[in-house]
Design a protein around this motif. Sequence first.
Motif, PDB file in Angstrom:
ATOM      1  N   LEU A  53       2.721   0.580  11.717  1.00 50.66           N
ATOM      2  CA  LEU A  53       1.351   0.898  12.106  1.00 50.66           C
ATOM      3  C   LEU A  53       0.871   2.108  11.317  1.00 50.66           C
ATOM      4  CD1 LEU A  53      -1.160   0.677  13.921  1.00 50.66           C
ATOM      5  CD2 LEU A  53       0.087   1.969  15.670  1.00 50.66           C
ATOM      6  N   ASN A  54      -0.154   1.900  10.491  1.00 51.87           N
ATOM      7  CA  ASN A  54      -0.685   2.980   9.651  1.00 51.87           C
ATOM      8  C   ASN A  54       0.432   3.688   8.886  1.00 51.87           C
ATOM      9  OD1 ASN A  54      -3.329   2.477  10.527  1.00 51.87           O
ATOM     10  ND2 ASN A  54      -3.092   3.827  12.292  1.00 51.87           N
ATOM     11  N   ASP A  55       1.302   2.868   8.296  1.00 51.83           N
ATOM     12  CA  ASP A  55       2.419   3.324   7.448  1.00 51.83           C
ATOM     13  C   ASP A  55       3.561   3.966   8.226  1.00 51.83           C
ATOM     14  OD1 ASP A  55       1.125   2.518   5.060  1.00 51.83           O
ATOM     15  OD2 ASP A  55      -0.056   4.362   5.068  1.00 51.83           O
ATOM     16  N   ARG A  56       3.501   3.967   9.547  1.00 58.99           N
ATOM     17  CA  ARG A  56       4.614   4.501  10.332  1.00 58.99           C
ATOM     18  C   ARG A  56       5.398   3.337  10.939  1.00 58.99           C
ATOM     19  NH1 ARG A  56       5.153   9.614  14.400  1.00 58.99           N
ATOM     20  NH2 ARG A  56       7.328   9.238  14.944  1.00 58.99           N
ATOM     21  N   PRO A  57       6.720   3.266  10.684  1.00 63.58           N
ATOM     22  CA  PRO A  57       7.515   2.165  11.235  1.00 63.58           C
ATOM     23  C   PRO A  57       7.959   2.441  12.671  1.00 63.58           C
ATOM     24  CG  PRO A  57       8.885   3.524   9.813  1.00 63.58           C
ATOM     25  CD  PRO A  57       7.503   4.119   9.762  1.00 63.58           C
ATOM     26  N   TYR A  58       7.902   1.420  13.501  1.00 59.51           N
ATOM     27  CA  TYR A  58       8.402   1.477  14.870  1.00 59.51           C
ATOM     28  C   TYR A  58       9.344   0.298  15.078  1.00 59.51           C
ATOM     29  CZ  TYR A  58       4.342   4.521  15.838  1.00 59.51           C
ATOM     30  OH  TYR A  58       3.391   5.521  15.822  1.00 59.51           O
ATOM     31  N   ARG A  59      10.549   0.558  15.540  1.00 61.17           N
ATOM     32  CA  ARG A  59      11.451  -0.523  15.930  1.00 61.17           C
ATOM     33  C   ARG A  59      11.093  -0.899  17.361  1.00 61.17           C
ATOM     34  NH1 ARG A  59      13.866  -4.783  14.219  1.00 61.17           N
ATOM     35  NH2 ARG A  59      14.307  -3.576  12.336  1.00 61.17           N
ATOM     36  N   ILE A  60      10.535  -2.092  17.548  1.00 63.68           N
ATOM     37  CA  ILE A  60       9.985  -2.459  18.846  1.00 63.68           C
ATOM     38  C   ILE A  60      10.874  -3.470  19.558  1.00 63.68           C
ATOM     39  CG2 ILE A  60       7.611  -1.960  18.191  1.00 63.68           C
ATOM     40  CD1 ILE A  60       7.199  -4.977  17.752  1.00 63.68           C
ATOM     41  N   GLN A 234      12.476   7.071   7.873  1.00 60.89           N
ATOM     42  CA  GLN A 234      11.389   6.608   7.007  1.00 60.89           C
ATOM     43  C   GLN A 234      10.133   7.444   7.217  1.00 60.89           C
ATOM     44  OE1 GLN A 234      11.676   2.444   8.340  1.00 60.89           O
ATOM     45  NE2 GLN A 234      11.973   1.866   6.199  1.00 60.89           N
ATOM     46  N   TYR A 235       9.847   7.749   8.474  1.00 55.07           N
ATOM     47  CA  TYR A 235       8.677   8.569   8.767  1.00 55.07           C
ATOM     48  C   TYR A 235       8.820   9.960   8.140  1.00 55.07           C
ATOM     49  CZ  TYR A 235       5.246  11.292  11.345  1.00 55.07           C
ATOM     50  OH  TYR A 235       4.200  12.129  11.665  1.00 55.07           O
ATOM     51  N   LEU A 236       9.977  10.578   8.293  1.00 56.41           N
ATOM     52  CA  LEU A 236      10.193  11.916   7.745  1.00 56.41           C
ATOM     53  C   LEU A 236      10.183  11.908   6.220  1.00 56.41           C
ATOM     54  CD1 LEU A 236      12.973  13.264  10.143  1.00 56.41           C
ATOM     55  CD2 LEU A 236      10.537  13.845  10.141  1.00 56.41           C
ATOM     56  N   LEU A 237      10.723  10.868   5.618  1.00 52.32           N
ATOM     57  CA  LEU A 237      10.714  10.769   4.161  1.00 52.32           C
ATOM     58  C   LEU A 237       9.289  10.693   3.623  1.00 52.32           C
ATOM     59  CD1 LEU A 237      13.666   8.256   3.651  1.00 52.32           C
ATOM     60  CD2 LEU A 237      13.588  10.599   2.745  1.00 52.32           C
ATOM     61  N   ARG A 238       8.448  10.018   4.339  1.00 54.12           N
ATOM     62  CA  ARG A 238       7.069   9.842   3.881  1.00 54.12           C
ATOM     63  C   ARG A 238       6.194  11.058   4.197  1.00 54.12           C
ATOM     64  NH1 ARG A 238       3.803   5.349   2.575  1.00 54.12           N
ATOM     65  NH2 ARG A 238       1.579   5.785   2.809  1.00 54.12           N
ATOM     66  N   HIS A 239       6.409  11.670   5.356  1.00 54.61           N
ATOM     67  CA  HIS A 239       5.467  12.670   5.843  1.00 54.61           C
ATOM     68  C   HIS A 239       6.014  14.094   5.855  1.00 54.61           C
ATOM     69  CE1 HIS A 239       2.557   9.604   7.049  1.00 54.61           C
ATOM     70  NE2 HIS A 239       3.568   8.911   7.528  1.00 54.61           N
ATOM     71  N   SER A 240       7.137  14.333   5.206  1.00 55.85           N
ATOM     72  CA  SER A 240       7.659  15.701   5.130  1.00 55.85           C
ATOM     73  C   SER A 240       8.295  15.923   3.759  1.00 55.85           C
ATOM     74  CB  SER A 240       8.703  15.940   6.226  1.00 55.85           C
ATOM     75  OG  SER A 240       9.954  15.381   5.873  1.00 55.85           O
ATOM     76  N   ASP A 241       8.562  17.190   3.466  1.00 54.48           N
ATOM     77  CA  ASP A 241       9.231  17.557   2.216  1.00 54.48           C
ATOM     78  C   ASP A 241      10.677  17.980   2.473  1.00 54.48           C
ATOM     79  OD1 ASP A 241       6.911  17.136   0.643  1.00 54.48           O
ATOM     80  OD2 ASP A 241       6.149  19.110   1.203  1.00 54.48           O
ATOM     81  N   ARG A 275      11.376   7.127  -0.532  1.00 54.57           N
ATOM     82  CA  ARG A 275      10.386   8.211  -0.525  1.00 54.57           C
ATOM     83  C   ARG A 275       9.437   8.064  -1.713  1.00 54.57           C
ATOM     84  NH1 ARG A 275      12.421  14.207   0.311  1.00 54.57           N
ATOM     85  NH2 ARG A 275      11.378  14.057   2.355  1.00 54.57           N
ATOM     86  N   GLN A 276       9.969   7.808  -2.885  1.00 53.42           N
ATOM     87  CA  GLN A 276       9.152   7.667  -4.083  1.00 53.42           C
ATOM     88  C   GLN A 276       8.220   6.466  -3.959  1.00 53.42           C
ATOM     89  OE1 GLN A 276      11.368   7.236  -7.694  1.00 53.42           O
ATOM     90  NE2 GLN A 276       9.584   7.359  -9.024  1.00 53.42           N
ATOM     91  N   SER A 277       8.744   5.355  -3.463  1.00 56.26           N
ATOM     92  CA  SER A 277       7.946   4.142  -3.312  1.00 56.26           C
ATOM     93  C   SER A 277       6.817   4.339  -2.311  1.00 56.26           C
ATOM     94  CB  SER A 277       8.841   2.981  -2.878  1.00 56.26           C
ATOM     95  OG  SER A 277       8.084   1.831  -2.607  1.00 56.26           O
ATOM     96  N   SER A 278       7.108   5.000  -1.188  1.00 55.11           N
ATOM     97  CA  SER A 278       6.093   5.200  -0.164  1.00 55.11           C
ATOM     98  C   SER A 278       5.001   6.145  -0.645  1.00 55.11           C
ATOM     99  CB  SER A 278       6.723   5.734   1.122  1.00 55.11           C
ATOM    100  OG  SER A 278       7.264   7.020   0.926  1.00 55.11           O
ATOM    101  N   HIS A 279       5.359   7.152  -1.422  1.00 56.59           N
ATOM    102  CA  HIS A 279       4.359   8.068  -1.958  1.00 56.59           C
ATOM    103  C   HIS A 279       3.481   7.368  -2.996  1.00 56.59           C
ATOM    104  CE1 HIS A 279       6.749  11.951  -0.786  1.00 56.59           C
ATOM    105  NE2 HIS A 279       6.215  11.317   0.240  1.00 56.59           N
ATOM    106  N   GLN A 280       4.080   6.506  -3.800  1.00 53.55           N
ATOM    107  CA  GLN A 280       3.288   5.760  -4.780  1.00 53.55           C
ATOM    108  C   GLN A 280       2.318   4.810  -4.085  1.00 53.55           C
ATOM    109  OE1 GLN A 280       6.342   3.929  -7.162  1.00 53.55           O
ATOM    110  NE2 GLN A 280       6.522   5.671  -8.554  1.00 53.55           N
ATOM    111  N   ALA A 281       2.793   4.166  -3.012  1.00 52.95           N
ATOM    112  CA  ALA A 281       1.923   3.258  -2.261  1.00 52.95           C
ATOM    113  C   ALA A 281       0.763   4.011  -1.623  1.00 52.95           C
ATOM    114  CB  ALA A 281       2.725   2.540  -1.180  1.00 52.95           C
ATOM    115  N   ALA A 282       1.046   5.225  -1.147  1.00 54.07           N
ATOM    116  CA  ALA A 282      -0.014   6.026  -0.525  1.00 54.07           C
ATOM    117  C   ALA A 282      -1.050   6.451  -1.552  1.00 54.07           C
ATOM    118  CB  ALA A 282       0.594   7.237   0.150  1.00 54.07           C
TER     119      ALA A 282
END
Length: 282
Positions: A53-60, A234-241, A275-282
């Motif tokens: 959801l909005n690039d954030r993964p949830y295991r449901i 995955q969330y931390l890789l995308r949204h943190s340094d 991390r690299q792939s998600s940043h490129q997609a963003a």
Amino acid sequence: MAAPLILRKNDFFAWPGQPVAVADRYPQNVFAEHSHEFWELVLVWRGNGLHVLNDRPYRITRGDLFYIRAEDRHSYASVNDLVLQNVIYCPERLRLNLDWHSLIPGLNGGPFQPWWRLGSAGMTQARAIISQLEQESHKQDALSATLAETLFAQLAITLKRARYATDTASPDEPEALLDKLITALARSLEKPFVLEPFCARHQCSERTLRQQFRTQTGMTINQYLRQLRICHAQYLLRHSDLFISEIAMRCGFEDSNYFSVVFTRETGMTPSQWRQSSHQAA
């Protein structure tokens, strides 16, 4: 680049002006990223999958509840016997004089929390209302439309009363043991989880609980916890340094090398590649 997939009102509502309807997913298959011309509630009854959801993964799995706005982007992947229902609605078509903004997160704009959990009692109540709502939403007379909206209001109130966030509150005491276990697992992202003390505290059979968990979710307890941790990573890789070693620690992996092995096995990419792939997609 392919055009964004947008689900249209005309394809999902029985008649123009219909305020609310029910879309069953028995089961929910893999579904590409999309947005909508309408809003929806997503309630998960059984199985498991990856909801992005909005690039954030949830295991449901069983008991998960999402409030989806029209502009939100989401998709489903890695599904396993995933059974859910979507209650779709158009806020501008709602006619009942209620404080809808207090009942539906996100309706008043600004930041909001889209993901919640429902315990067994809340799921039972919601399911009964949705069953009635589904019947009325197939009819096209004025009284049925009013009744459907009234049932939707009842559902929104029930969900507000029954929902809880795993990081702020536990299910009430009357809730089922499985709900307590899922809450405990969601709170164990950074620390080890041992089932034996949990079963001793709740006076239950470890073997029976493992069987019940697998029947309802389609996963073992260890698989579920591992995938929760991977989603958090995955969330931390995308949204943190944060360094990958620090992310590993925050996701319950004391050994960053082992974390990389598990992450690669689950996602098909190393943490650095992801991390690299998600940043490129963003």
